[in-house]
Design a protein around this motif. Structure first.
Motif, short mmCIF file in Angstrom:
data_model
loop_
_atom_site.label_atom_id
_atom_site.label_comp_id
_atom_site.label_asym_id
_atom_site.label_seq_id
_atom_site.Cartn_x
_atom_site.Cartn_y
_atom_site.Cartn_z
N ASP A 4 -121.52 -26.52 43.60
CA ASP A 4 -120.25 -27.21 43.81
C ASP A 4 -119.17 -26.50 43.00
OD1 ASP A 4 -121.28 -29.29 45.46
OD2 ASP A 4 -122.04 -30.29 43.67
N GLU A 6 -115.00 -26.74 41.89
CA GLU A 6 -113.75 -27.48 41.79
C GLU A 6 -112.81 -26.65 40.92
OE1 GLU A 6 -114.42 -31.33 40.17
OE2 GLU A 6 -115.80 -31.92 41.74
N ALA A 7 -111.51 -26.93 41.02
CA ALA A 7 -110.56 -26.15 40.23
C ALA A 7 -109.36 -26.99 39.82
CB ALA A 7 -110.10 -24.94 41.02
N ASP A 8 -108.80 -26.63 38.69
CA ASP A 8 -107.53 -27.17 38.20
C ASP A 8 -106.52 -26.04 38.32
OD1 ASP A 8 -108.77 -29.59 37.36
OD2 ASP A 8 -109.40 -28.61 35.50
N VAL A 16 -111.63 -22.67 37.09
CA VAL A 16 -112.65 -22.92 38.10
C VAL A 16 -113.88 -23.50 37.41
CG1 VAL A 16 -114.14 -21.85 39.83
CG2 VAL A 16 -111.79 -21.04 39.55
N HIS A 17 -114.34 -24.64 37.92
CA HIS A 17 -115.55 -25.30 37.41
C HIS A 17 -116.62 -25.20 38.50
CE1 HIS A 17 -113.05 -27.24 34.33
NE2 HIS A 17 -112.17 -27.42 35.30
N TRP A 18 -117.83 -24.87 38.10
CA TRP A 18 -118.94 -24.83 39.04
C TRP A 18 -120.10 -25.64 38.47
CZ3 TRP A 18 -123.50 -23.06 37.15
CH2 TRP A 18 -123.46 -22.24 36.05
N SER A 24 -124.06 -25.85 34.68
CA SER A 24 -122.65 -25.84 35.04
C SER A 24 -121.89 -24.87 34.14
CB SER A 24 -122.05 -27.24 34.92
OG SER A 24 -122.10 -27.67 33.57
N SER A 26 -117.57 -22.92 33.62
CA SER A 26 -116.18 -22.82 34.05
C SER A 26 -115.59 -21.51 33.56
CB SER A 26 -115.36 -24.00 33.53
OG SER A 26 -115.30 -23.97 32.13
N TRP A 65 -114.92 -20.31 47.91
CA TRP A 65 -113.85 -21.24 47.56
C TRP A 65 -112.52 -20.51 47.48
CZ3 TRP A 65 -110.63 -21.00 43.34
CH2 TRP A 65 -109.74 -22.07 43.21
N GLU A 69 -108.92 -20.88 49.57
CA GLU A 69 -107.66 -21.18 48.88
C GLU A 69 -106.67 -20.01 48.95
OE1 GLU A 69 -106.81 -24.11 47.17
OE2 GLU A 69 -108.57 -24.89 48.20
#
Length: 86
Positions: A4, A6-8, A16-18, A24, A26, A65, A69
């Motif tokens: 998975d 996600e990003a800020d 980027v966080h995975w 996990s 980032s 990802w 984007e």
């Protein structure tokens, strides 16, 4: 392997966080307008927390990802230069 992502997003950087079922991590990618790649992060930082079996899946998920984007991500590797992810 399921990864998975996600990003800020900010104007001058993206974090980027995975995550996988087992680990996990980032990484901060700084925005470098007018360069190729335009967003640059540290390879060691991105893969910290991933074991050898997960590294390829993590990189693939982040590249997918970033393509979605429309971000051109690169990774800096000490003594090896820059690797273009997307």
């Amino acid at each position: 392997m399921n990864v998975d992502v996600e990003a800020d997003r900010h104007d001058d950087h993206v974090i980027v966080h995975w995550s996988t079922p087992r680990s996990s991590g980032s990484c901060r990618f700084d925005h470098l307008p007018g360069t190729h790649p335009e967003w640059l992060g540290a390879g060691d930082e991105l893969l910290e927390g991933a074991d050898r079996r997960e590294e390829r899946a993590v990189l693939g998920a982040i590249a997918a990802w970033a393509a979605g984007e429309q971000l051109e991500l690169g990774l800096w590797h000490d003594d090896q230069g820059i690797e273009l992810l997307v």
